[in-house]
Design a protein around this motif. Structure first.
Motif, short mmCIF file in Angstrom:
data_model
loop_
_atom_site.label_atom_id
_atom_site.label_comp_id
_atom_site.label_asym_id
_atom_site.label_seq_id
_atom_site.Cartn_x
_atom_site.Cartn_y
_atom_site.Cartn_z
N ALA A 86 35.46 32.26 33.58
CA ALA A 86 35.73 31.23 34.58
C ALA A 86 34.51 30.32 34.70
CB ALA A 86 36.05 31.86 35.93
N THR A 87 34.77 29.09 35.09
CA THR A 87 33.67 28.16 35.35
C THR A 87 33.24 28.23 36.80
OG1 THR A 87 35.29 26.40 35.76
CG2 THR A 87 34.38 26.59 33.52
N ASN A 88 34.09 28.83 37.65
CA ASN A 88 33.73 28.96 39.06
C ASN A 88 34.53 30.11 39.66
OD1 ASN A 88 32.34 28.22 41.44
ND2 ASN A 88 34.16 27.16 42.19
N ALA A 89 33.89 30.88 40.54
CA ALA A 89 34.55 31.97 41.25
C ALA A 89 33.88 32.11 42.60
CB ALA A 89 34.48 33.27 40.46
N THR A 90 34.63 31.95 43.65
CA THR A 90 34.06 31.98 44.99
C THR A 90 34.79 33.00 45.86
OG1 THR A 90 35.54 30.24 45.80
CG2 THR A 90 33.44 29.55 44.83
N GLY A 91 34.18 33.33 46.99
CA GLY A 91 34.81 34.20 47.97
C GLY A 91 34.72 35.67 47.60
N ALA A 92 35.59 36.46 48.23
CA ALA A 92 35.53 37.91 48.09
C ALA A 92 35.78 38.37 46.66
CB ALA A 92 36.55 38.55 49.03
N ALA A 93 36.56 37.61 45.87
CA ALA A 93 36.86 38.02 44.50
C ALA A 93 35.60 38.12 43.65
CB ALA A 93 37.83 37.02 43.86
N ALA A 94 34.56 37.41 44.03
CA ALA A 94 33.30 37.44 43.29
C ALA A 94 32.34 38.49 43.83
CB ALA A 94 32.64 36.06 43.34
N LYS A 95 32.74 39.20 44.89
CA LYS A 95 31.83 40.14 45.53
C LYS A 95 32.43 41.52 45.75
CE LYS A 95 29.83 36.30 48.22
NZ LYS A 95 29.61 35.78 49.59
N ASP A 96 33.75 41.62 45.90
CA ASP A 96 34.37 42.87 46.31
C ASP A 96 35.66 43.08 45.52
OD1 ASP A 96 35.41 45.06 47.56
OD2 ASP A 96 35.55 44.17 49.55
N ALA A 97 35.70 44.12 44.67
CA ALA A 97 36.88 44.39 43.85
C ALA A 97 38.09 44.77 44.69
CB ALA A 97 36.57 45.49 42.84
N GLU A 98 37.89 45.21 45.92
CA GLU A 98 39.03 45.53 46.78
C GLU A 98 39.80 44.29 47.20
OE1 GLU A 98 37.93 47.95 50.06
OE2 GLU A 98 37.53 49.73 48.84
N ALA A 99 39.20 43.12 46.97
CA ALA A 99 39.91 41.87 47.28
C ALA A 99 40.84 41.45 46.15
CB ALA A 99 38.89 40.76 47.54
N LEU A 100 40.87 42.26 45.06
CA LEU A 100 41.70 41.94 43.90
C LEU A 100 42.97 42.79 43.90
CD1 LEU A 100 38.85 41.96 41.23
CD2 LEU A 100 39.77 39.98 42.45
#
Length: 362
Positions: free
Chosen positions: A284-298
């Protein structure tokens, strides 16, 4: 002597809910269509998989009848019968490696699929919420339900055989006795028409054109190719594949990284016999928010559970497909990994992941 079984994910998700006033189905267009190929959710990435080769045939013996836990008497299909376990054929239903979404709406709107969970399931079980977590698609859309909510599409081919006796009538149920919809079955079969015997080769059937009724007057009138007949049966399921997704890793602002091969422990030679650890990647060229920090958000597909709220991902070159090598995404600032744990169903052994490393240079 020739009988074939193939499996895939179904494009349609029939719901037999009915209007309590007129007893007619609320979602008559949610079921199968007559064009056989059009019932597959993803013919390119998930084509019909032959799990019982035609050469093995199907011998029906009354002594094989058994009683299910519900008390229903069942006759087993020949799939994986009479062969050693190490030769079993498997199909991965509800495969989270497939990114297709299906269960389309009809052009006129609400007569198509209502989404998942299905209203009929909520009505019967009292559990869940209709249309949650996957709402119905917009009118005329290709659908909004991923593989975890799609039915198993089963294709049976029974070839003409002069030595076979067609005396075995398997039980069916009708989804609605006041309407032939929604369609749970699409079929073409030979038989005796009003003008004589008709033979059909399953390999040559493109569209469901039904068969012939022995109880019509006169006998042999044509029957519809699609109807709401539902075969009684059960499935034996085993968990063979499990998956885990990482967060979106950041190689650094302003970077254009070149990725090296990943490092994984244990090595393939140290895994339990017959098991595998398979890696896949995307960029990805950009990833923001919980998806970039917490796998439980996926979710089960590695996507933000709630797009926007759980994060926004801008995929590298607009492509969200997974690939086997991280170097396929050279130049992408962000990357994500998916690990597939494939167990050995013969021994019940499963692999474990102890370490995973990534290397890149800027």
């Amino acid at each position: 002597s020739r009988f074939e079984i193939s499996l895939a994910h179904c494009k349609y998700l029939p719901d037999e809910s009915f209007d309590t006033t007129n007893l007619l189905p609320v979602f008559p267009n949610s079921g199968l269509v007559a064009q056989f190929a059009n019932n597959q959710a993803d013919p390119f990435n998930d084509p019909l998989r032959v799990v019982h080769p035609r050469e093995r045939g199907y011998n029906v013996f009354p002594g094989d009848i058994f009683e299910a836990d519900t008390g229903t008497r069942l006759m087993p299909f020949p799939l994986n019968r009479g062969i050693p376990k190490n030769q079993f054929k498997y199909y991965t239903w509800r495969d989270t490696a497939l990114q297709v979404k299906a269960a389309p709406q009809a052009p006129q709107g609400t007569s198509g699929c209502p989404g998942a969970e299905l209203p009929i399931v909520v009505t019967i079980t009292g559990l869940g919420t209709a249309g949650s977590p996957y709402a119905a698609g917009t009118a005329g859309s290709s659908g909004n339900v991923p593989t975890v909510g799609l039915p198993l599409l089963m294709e049976f081919k029974c070839f003409p055989d002069s030595d076979a006796l067609g005396l075995n009538a398997f039980d069916i149920l009708l989804a609605n006795t006041n309407s032939a919809q929604p369609n749970f079955r699409a079929f073409s079969t030979g038989g005796t028409s009003t003008s004589g015997d008709v033979e059909k080769d399953p390999d040559l059937q493109v569209t469901a054109n039904g068969g012939f009724s022995p109880t019509s007057s006169p006998p042999g009138a044509a029957t519809p190719g699609v109807d709401n007949s539902f075969y009684v049966g059960q499935a034996d399921l085993v968990v063979r594949i499990s998956r885990a997704h990482t967060i979106w890793f950041d190689a650094g602002a302003g970077s254009s990284p070149t990725y090296s091969a990943h490092v994984i422990e244990p090595r393939e030679s140290d895994l339990p016999f017959g098991t595998q650890l398979l890696l896949a990647f995307r960029g990805a060229t950009n990833a923001t928010g919980a998806a970039a920090k917490d796998a439980e958000a996926l979710d089960a597909y590695g996507e933000p559970k709630t797009p926007g709220n759980n994060g926004v991902v801008t995929y590298f070159e607009g492509n969200k497909n997974w690939k086997p090598k991280l170097s396929d995404f050279n130049g992408a600032r962000f990357f994500q990994a998916r690990v597939s744990f494939i167990g050995n169903t013969e021994t019940d052994l499963v692999p474990e992941l102890s370490a995973l490393g990534f290397a890149f240079r800027l």
